[in-house]
Design an enzyme around this catalytic site. Structure first.
Site, PDB file in Angstrom:
ATOM      1  N   HIS A   1      66.122  95.373  83.501  1.00 25.81           N
ATOM      2  CA  HIS A   1      66.114  93.912  83.398  1.00 25.81           C
ATOM      3  C   HIS A   1      65.195  93.290  84.458  1.00 25.81           C
ATOM      4  CE1 HIS A   1      68.467  90.007  82.686  1.00 25.81           C
ATOM      5  NE2 HIS A   1      67.743  89.736  83.762  1.00 25.81           N
ATOM      6  N   GLU A   2      65.349  93.751  85.714  1.00 23.72           N
ATOM      7  CA  GLU A   2      64.560  93.136  86.798  1.00 23.72           C
ATOM      8  C   GLU A   2      63.092  93.539  86.720  1.00 23.72           C
ATOM      9  OE1 GLU A   2      66.014  90.769  88.078  1.00 23.72           O
ATOM     10  OE2 GLU A   2      68.064  91.363  87.611  1.00 23.72           O
TER      11      GLU A   2
ATOM     12  N   HIS B   1      61.333  91.448  84.267  1.00 22.78           N
ATOM     13  CA  HIS B   1      60.977  90.117  84.799  1.00 22.78           C
ATOM     14  C   HIS B   1      59.577  90.136  85.419  1.00 22.78           C
ATOM     15  CE1 HIS B   1      64.263  87.291  84.388  1.00 22.78           C
ATOM     16  NE2 HIS B   1      65.152  88.108  84.911  1.00 22.78           N
TER      17      HIS B   1
ATOM     18  N   CYS C   1      71.494  86.619  82.413  1.00 27.66           N
ATOM     19  CA  CYS C   1      70.384  86.440  83.360  1.00 27.66           C
ATOM     20  C   CYS C   1      70.605  85.140  84.113  1.00 27.66           C
ATOM     21  CB  CYS C   1      69.070  86.389  82.584  1.00 27.66           C
ATOM     22  SG  CYS C   1      67.619  86.121  83.624  1.00 27.66           S
ATOM     23  N   LEU C   2      70.395  85.173  85.436  1.00 32.02           N
ATOM     24  CA  LEU C   2      70.563  83.957  86.235  1.00 32.02           C
ATOM     25  C   LEU C   2      69.582  82.869  85.805  1.00 32.02           C
ATOM     26  CD1 LEU C   2      71.094  85.503  89.793  1.00 32.02           C
ATOM     27  CD2 LEU C   2      72.831  84.493  88.300  1.00 32.02           C
TER      28      LEU C   2
ATOM     29  N   GLN D   1      61.835  84.806  89.699  1.00 35.47           N
ATOM     30  CA  GLN D   1      62.947  83.880  89.432  1.00 35.47           C
ATOM     31  C   GLN D   1      63.110  82.835  90.529  1.00 35.47           C
ATOM     32  OE1 GLN D   1      65.748  87.316  88.406  1.00 35.47           O
ATOM     33  NE2 GLN D   1      66.545  85.669  87.153  1.00 35.47           N
TER      34      GLN D   1
ATOM     35  N   GLY E   1      71.296  91.209  90.211  1.00 36.77           N
ATOM     36  CA  GLY E   1      69.886  91.492  90.438  1.00 36.77           C
ATOM     37  C   GLY E   1      69.076  90.214  90.401  1.00 36.77           C
TER      38      GLY E   1
HETATM   39 ZN    ZN Z   1      67.190  88.019  84.716  1.00 36.80          ZN
END
Ligand code: ZN
Length: 160
Positions: free
Chosen positions: A130-131, A134, A88-89, A51, A46
């Site tokens: 999670h997304e 963000h 998380c990226l 991000q 995701g």
């Molecule tokens: Zn993330």
């Protein structure tokens, strides 16, 4: 399509709240394309627009059953509880147990502007939460499970 640069760690943009998308124009469609390409290249499940440095309420998710593009997503229902490892990226090289609902329902617009309902369970529910977090400047490290919760779901052997 282009791979965009993923913002990481202490980048202050990650703590900002993203703005609603009021018009799904070519810029938003290009953003969706680039986000998908960026997510796949980074081998994530995701990605939120913030991000890649864009404060708009747009996320992409693929937990292995196809790409989902969600514009202005909101969680309308949550049920149950799960405690699993999350990463998380934007926080490379780290992962930890978090507490999330086991199932969620999400309402969002697709790239045609149509409002759709999505249901997620397990990993997909975690990805939605999670997304969408963000978009509100919240990172998974804000939802960490405590030791008691980890024991409750996984027993003591996971902590040795
Ligand atoms: Zn993330």
């Amino acid at each position: 399509m282009a791979v965009r640069n993923i913002r990481i760690n202490d980048d202050p943009i990650l703590r900002k709240k993203s703005r609603e998308v009021t018009e799904i124009d070519d810029r938003i469609k290009t953003l969706l394309d680039d986000m998908a390409e960026t997510m796949y290249k980074a081998e994530g499940v995701g990605l939120a627009a913030v991000q890649v440095g864009v404060l708009r309420r747009v996320i992409v998710i693929d937990v292995g059953d196809g790409l989902m593009e969600l514009i202005n997503p909101e969680i309308t229902e949550k049920d149950g509880k799960q405690c699993e490892i999350e990463g998380c990226l934007s926080i490379p090289g780290n992962s930890a147990y978090t507490i999330r609902p086991f199932t969620v329902k999400v309402r969002a617009q697709n790239r045609e502007g149509k409002w759709c309902m999505y249901k997620g369970e397990g990993l997909k529910a975690r990805a939605f939460c999670h997304e969408i977090d963000h978009l509100n400047g919240i990172l998974y490290t804000d939802n960490l499970a405590n030791e008691d919760e980890i024991n409750e779901f996984h027993g003591n052997e996971d902590n040795k």
